[in-house]
Design an enzyme around this catalytic site. Structure first.
Site, PDB file in Angstrom:
ATOM      1  N   ARG A   1       0.740  -1.403   0.154  1.00 55.24           N
ATOM      2  CA  ARG A   1       0.020  -0.162   0.205  1.00 55.24           C
ATOM      3  C   ARG A   1       0.705   1.431  -0.195  1.00 55.24           C
ATOM      4  NH1 ARG A   1      -3.152  -3.436   3.489  1.00 55.24           N
ATOM      5  NH2 ARG A   1      -4.757  -4.245   2.305  1.00 55.24           N
TER       6      ARG A   1
ATOM      7  N   HIS B   1       0.108  11.720 -27.977  1.00 60.71           N
ATOM      8  CA  HIS B   1      -0.008  10.308 -27.748  1.00 60.71           C
ATOM      9  C   HIS B   1      -0.686   9.538 -28.716  1.00 60.71           C
ATOM     10  CE1 HIS B   1      -0.027  11.113 -22.995  1.00 60.71           C
ATOM     11  NE2 HIS B   1       1.227  10.942 -23.356  1.00 60.71           N
TER      12      HIS B   1
ATOM     13  N   ARG C   1      -2.504  22.390 -14.269  1.00 59.30           N
ATOM     14  CA  ARG C   1      -1.499  21.296 -14.568  1.00 59.30           C
ATOM     15  C   ARG C   1      -1.795  20.751 -15.848  1.00 59.30           C
ATOM     16  NH1 ARG C   1       0.972  16.481 -10.880  1.00 59.30           N
ATOM     17  NH2 ARG C   1       2.178  15.559 -12.583  1.00 59.30           N
TER      18      ARG C   1
ATOM     19  N   LYS D   1       7.490  23.177 -13.832  1.00 61.21           N
ATOM     20  CA  LYS D   1       6.761  22.255 -13.516  1.00 61.21           C
ATOM     21  C   LYS D   1       6.438  22.219 -11.942  1.00 61.21           C
ATOM     22  CE  LYS D   1       5.612  17.428 -13.768  1.00 61.21           C
ATOM     23  NZ  LYS D   1       5.845  16.206 -14.522  1.00 61.21           N
TER      24      LYS D   1
ATOM     25  N   LYS E   1       3.290  11.598 -10.945  1.00 56.36           N
ATOM     26  CA  LYS E   1       2.652  10.765 -11.882  1.00 56.36           C
ATOM     27  C   LYS E   1       3.202   9.375 -11.979  1.00 56.36           C
ATOM     28  CE  LYS E   1      -0.045  14.011 -14.618  1.00 56.36           C
ATOM     29  NZ  LYS E   1      -0.466  14.287 -16.183  1.00 56.36           N
TER      30      LYS E   1
ATOM     31  N   GLU F   1      -4.184  17.477 -11.243  1.00 60.36           N
ATOM     32  CA  GLU F   1      -4.553  18.069 -12.496  1.00 60.36           C
ATOM     33  C   GLU F   1      -6.217  18.066 -12.688  1.00 60.36           C
ATOM     34  OE1 GLU F   1      -2.070  15.812 -15.779  1.00 60.36           O
ATOM     35  OE2 GLU F   1      -3.959  16.104 -16.841  1.00 60.36           O
TER      36      GLU F   1
ATOM     37  N   ASN G   1      -0.016  19.525 -20.586  1.00 54.14           N
ATOM     38  CA  ASN G   1      -0.415  18.489 -21.689  1.00 54.14           C
ATOM     39  C   ASN G   1      -0.246  18.902 -22.954  1.00 54.14           C
ATOM     40  OD1 ASN G   1      -0.604  16.088 -19.968  1.00 54.14           O
ATOM     41  ND2 ASN G   1      -2.696  17.129 -19.488  1.00 54.14           N
TER      42      ASN G   1
ATOM     43  N   HIS H   1       8.245   9.270 -27.339  1.00 51.33           N
ATOM     44  CA  HIS H   1       7.499  10.119 -26.791  1.00 51.33           C
ATOM     45  C   HIS H   1       7.502  11.493 -26.955  1.00 51.33           C
ATOM     46  CE1 HIS H   1       4.744  11.514 -23.602  1.00 51.33           C
ATOM     47  NE2 HIS H   1       5.733  12.346 -23.335  1.00 51.33           N
TER      48      HIS H   1
ATOM     49  N   HIS I   1       0.039  16.899 -26.007  1.00 55.02           N
ATOM     50  CA  HIS I   1      -0.059  15.425 -25.681  1.00 55.02           C
ATOM     51  C   HIS I   1      -1.152  14.712 -26.275  1.00 55.02           C
ATOM     52  CE1 HIS I   1       3.371  16.472 -23.373  1.00 55.02           C
ATOM     53  NE2 HIS I   1       3.621  15.252 -22.797  1.00 55.02           N
TER      54      HIS I   1
ATOM     55  N   GLU J   1      10.246  18.327 -24.326  1.00 51.12           N
ATOM     56  CA  GLU J   1       9.495  18.718 -23.302  1.00 51.12           C
ATOM     57  C   GLU J   1       9.603  20.259 -22.659  1.00 51.12           C
ATOM     58  OE1 GLU J   1       6.989  17.239 -22.262  1.00 51.12           O
ATOM     59  OE2 GLU J   1       7.333  14.852 -22.741  1.00 51.12           O
TER      60      GLU J   1
HETATM   61  P1  NAD Z   1      13.105   6.049 -21.498  1.00 49.60           P
HETATM   62  O1  NAD Z   1      13.096   5.667 -19.789  1.00 49.60           O
HETATM   63  O2  NAD Z   1      12.725   4.906 -22.155  1.00 49.60           O
HETATM   64  O3  NAD Z   1      14.557   6.274 -21.681  1.00 49.60           O
HETATM   65  C1  NAD Z   1      15.192   6.688 -23.169  1.00 49.60           C
HETATM   66  C2  NAD Z   1      16.122   5.677 -23.297  1.00 49.60           C
HETATM   67  O4  NAD Z   1      17.287   6.307 -22.881  1.00 49.60           O
HETATM   68  C3  NAD Z   1      16.058   4.492 -22.888  1.00 49.60           C
HETATM   69  O5  NAD Z   1      16.425   3.296 -23.882  1.00 49.60           O
HETATM   70  C4  NAD Z   1      17.156   4.189 -21.500  1.00 49.60           C
HETATM   71  O6  NAD Z   1      17.645   3.094 -21.348  1.00 49.60           O
HETATM   72  C5  NAD Z   1      18.165   5.464 -21.910  1.00 49.60           C
HETATM   73  N1  NAD Z   1      18.791   6.056 -21.015  1.00 49.60           N
HETATM   74  C6  NAD Z   1      18.016   6.845 -20.040  1.00 49.60           C
HETATM   75  N2  NAD Z   1      19.213   7.630 -19.182  1.00 49.60           N
HETATM   76  C7  NAD Z   1      20.248   7.124 -20.068  1.00 49.60           C
HETATM   77  C8  NAD Z   1      21.555   7.519 -19.648  1.00 49.60           C
HETATM   78  N3  NAD Z   1      22.061   8.467 -18.869  1.00 49.60           N
HETATM   79  N4  NAD Z   1      22.633   6.931 -20.512  1.00 49.60           N
HETATM   80  C9  NAD Z   1      22.314   6.185 -21.636  1.00 49.60           C
HETATM   81  N5  NAD Z   1      21.053   5.791 -21.670  1.00 49.60           N
HETATM   82  C10 NAD Z   1      20.071   6.314 -20.922  1.00 49.60           C
HETATM   83  O7  NAD Z   1      12.181   7.188 -22.047  1.00 49.60           O
HETATM   84  P2  NAD Z   1      12.039   8.695 -21.490  1.00 49.60           P
HETATM   85  O8  NAD Z   1      12.252   9.601 -22.669  1.00 49.60           O
HETATM   86  O9  NAD Z   1      13.040   9.077 -20.451  1.00 49.60           O
HETATM   87  O10 NAD Z   1      10.781   8.782 -20.694  1.00 49.60           O
HETATM   88  C11 NAD Z   1       9.586   8.403 -21.452  1.00 49.60           C
HETATM   89  C12 NAD Z   1       8.479   8.117 -20.628  1.00 49.60           C
HETATM   90  O11 NAD Z   1       8.302   9.071 -19.692  1.00 49.60           O
HETATM   91  C13 NAD Z   1       7.160   7.490 -21.462  1.00 49.60           C
HETATM   92  O12 NAD Z   1       6.694   6.412 -20.921  1.00 49.60           O
HETATM   93  C14 NAD Z   1       6.279   8.806 -20.822  1.00 49.60           C
HETATM   94  O13 NAD Z   1       4.993   8.416 -20.623  1.00 49.60           O
HETATM   95  C15 NAD Z   1       6.777   9.056 -19.359  1.00 49.60           C
HETATM   96  N6  NAD Z   1       6.508  10.491 -18.940  1.00 49.60           N
HETATM   97  C16 NAD Z   1       5.930  10.600 -17.761  1.00 49.60           C
HETATM   98  C17 NAD Z   1       5.723  11.755 -17.216  1.00 49.60           C
HETATM   99  C18 NAD Z   1       5.184  11.931 -15.896  1.00 49.60           C
HETATM  100  O14 NAD Z   1       4.944  12.959 -15.435  1.00 49.60           O
HETATM  101  N7  NAD Z   1       5.185  10.828 -15.098  1.00 49.60           N
HETATM  102  C19 NAD Z   1       6.118  12.907 -17.754  1.00 49.60           C
HETATM  103  C20 NAD Z   1       6.581  12.902 -19.115  1.00 49.60           C
HETATM  104  C21 NAD Z   1       6.674  11.615 -19.735  1.00 49.60           C
HETATM  105  N1  GLY Z   2       3.765  15.529 -17.768  1.00 49.86           N
HETATM  106  C1  GLY Z   2       2.680  15.862 -17.484  1.00 49.86           C
HETATM  107  C2  GLY Z   2       2.280  16.223 -16.019  1.00 49.86           C
HETATM  108  O1  GLY Z   2       3.183  15.797 -15.069  1.00 49.86           O
HETATM  109  O2  GLY Z   2       1.393  16.610 -15.638  1.00 49.86           O
END
Ligand code: NAD
Ligand code: GLY
Length: 375
Positions: A128, A260, A249, A235, A150, A245, A253, A272, A256, A192
């Site tokens: 939990r 998406h 917030r 942010k 998130k 949100e 998006n 992404h 997005h 972003e």
């Molecule tokens: P990811 O986590 O897949 O990382 C991108 C690639 O870079 C991967 O292959 C990873 O292994 C590699 N990598 C990461 N750091 C590295 C480093 N320092 N050196 C070498 N390789 C490295 O993708 P991302 O672009 O980081 O994140 C995208 C994800 O984040 C999506 O799923 C998206 O939905 C999510 N997201 C979430 C939020 C939120 O608020 N929670 C906001 C925006 C995006």
């Molecule tokens: N990436 C959008 C949010 O965190 O609200």
């Protein structure tokens, strides 16, 4: 502290407050003492490190050494969005059980946004809810996903459909980790930051300054620590005002809803960040054609995107594929799975002027028209 550079801290005043700390070198040998001090203070008993197959070989040892005997183990998942699934989530929880985690344990999310989202959700669900320390290693995760609470995994019906809000215990950033990040992924982080430039006037100015000397088509430059922190600060401000949100917030998006849909239509073969870039560009072009935005805003956005290696349209190689459908009707259907979707309309974030956007309820018919004109 043996780390040579100054630590920079932003405090996030959410229901559960926490610090975001940036310290160059933290995940490298010279940052060992600093990382050890942080993790020993943040983790009272034991912690599991969750990472992926690209990041773990680079940085998991540093985190494990800093935890010392408190390291319960390292759980590694295959890198990439394809791992952000309920199946990998359950595998992580099963690993927590095998490692004997308790309610006093913690999770260290070491990686990009995929790891941050999945490990954050696993921490929120384990018994939990236990603490999660985010150590983002991609630019996108540093400036966006590690902050704000998130967490989610994807379902076949859409992205991030299974998730909860759960703020981290702390966010620790080593900007030097960007040295190993592939250029394509660095571009995603810029996507972003260009999004923040679309909703915040100061960030608009800073992004333009940072990209002023860059030629379109060049590789995305490495951002300064100041720019990374400025992005996080946008942010921080928005998340503090609207943690769950229900209002402001939703501005985060920008790009997005359509982005998406493009990402899903590309079967996740477009990243992404690139998909969000295309989403922003489609909407901007449509609004220019409607006469709601001046031409210069489209030119400016497309120039910023090309200076960071991001597309302004679905790449021709993907459009040519017979197994992928980027028709406006198909993209609209995918938009209708969006979390912001209602039965008759969607809360769409629309650019208004440089550094300013607003949320407008938009009928599905109007969105279809905009996708058609902007695609
Ligand atoms: P990811 O986590 O897949 O990382 C991108 C690639 O870079 C991967 O292959 C990873 O292994 C590699 N990598 C990461 N750091 C590295 C480093 N320092 N050196 C070498 N390789 C490295 O993708 P991302 O672009 O980081 O994140 C995208 C994800 O984040 C999506 O799923 C998206 O939905 C999510 N997201 C979430 C939020 C939120 O608020 N929670 C906001 C925006 C995006
Ligand atoms: N990436 C959008 C949010 O965190 O609200």
């Amino acid at each position: 502290m043996s780390c040579c550079e100054r630590s920079r801290i932003l405090h996030v005043s959410t229901g559960r407050p926490y610090d975001v700390e940036a310290l160059p070198g933290l995940l490298h040998a010279r940052g060992h003492d600093a990382l050890k001090a942080r993790l020993q203070a943040l983790v009272p008993e034991r912690a599991v490190i969750v990472s992926d197959t690209n990041v773990a070989p680079l940085y998991a040892r540093a985190a494990a050494d800093a935890l010392g005997p408190k390291c319960a183990g390292i759980h590694v998942i295959p890198a990439g969005e394809a791992s952000k699934t309920p199946a990998e989530l359950v595998r992580a929880l099963e690993a927590f059980a095998a490692l004997g985690l308790t309610r006093s344990s913690a999770v260290i999310a070491l990686g990009g946004g995929v790891i941050g989202d999945l490990a954050g959700l696993a921490a929120a669900l384990w018994m939990r809810g236990i603490d999660c320390v985010q150590i983002p290693t991609s630019l996108l995760a540093m400036v966006d996903s590690s902050v704000g609470g998130k967490t989610a995994v994807d379902l076949p019906a859409g992205k991030n459909l299974m998730g909860v809000f759960s703020q981290p215990k702390a966010v620790l950033i080593d900007p030097q980790a960007l040295d190993t990040l592939p250029e394509r992924e660095r571009a995603c982080g810029w996507g972003e930051m260009i999004k923040y430039a679309g909703i915040d006037a100061r960030m608009n100015q800073l992004v333009h300054e940072a990209l002023a000397g860059i030629e379109p088509g060049s590789p995305a430059p490495l951002p300064t620590v100041d720019l990374i922190l400025a992005a996080i600060d946008v942010k921080r401000r928005i998340v503090e005002a609207d943690e769950r949100e229900v209002g402001e917030r939703r501005l985060l998006n920008l790009g997005h809803t359509v982005g998406h849909a493009v990402e899903a239509a590309a079967h996740w073969e477009l990243s992404h960040g690139a998909s969000v870039a295309v989403g922003m560009a489609i909407l901007t072009r449509a609004l220019v054609r409607e006469g709601r935005l001046p031409d210069e805003m489209q030119v400016d956005l497309e120039t910023l995107l090309s200076k960071t290696g991001l597309p302004s349209a679905v790449p021709a190689a993907l459009r040519a594929r017979s197994d992928l459908d980027f028709s406006p009707e198909s993209l609209l259907k995918l938009c209708q799975h969006d979390k912001k979707a209602g039965a008759a309309d969607v809360a769409l974030v629309l650019p208004v002027s440089p550094g300013c956007a607003r949320i407008e309820r938009t009928s599905w018919a109007k969105l279809l028209e905009r996708i058609r004109t902007g695609l």
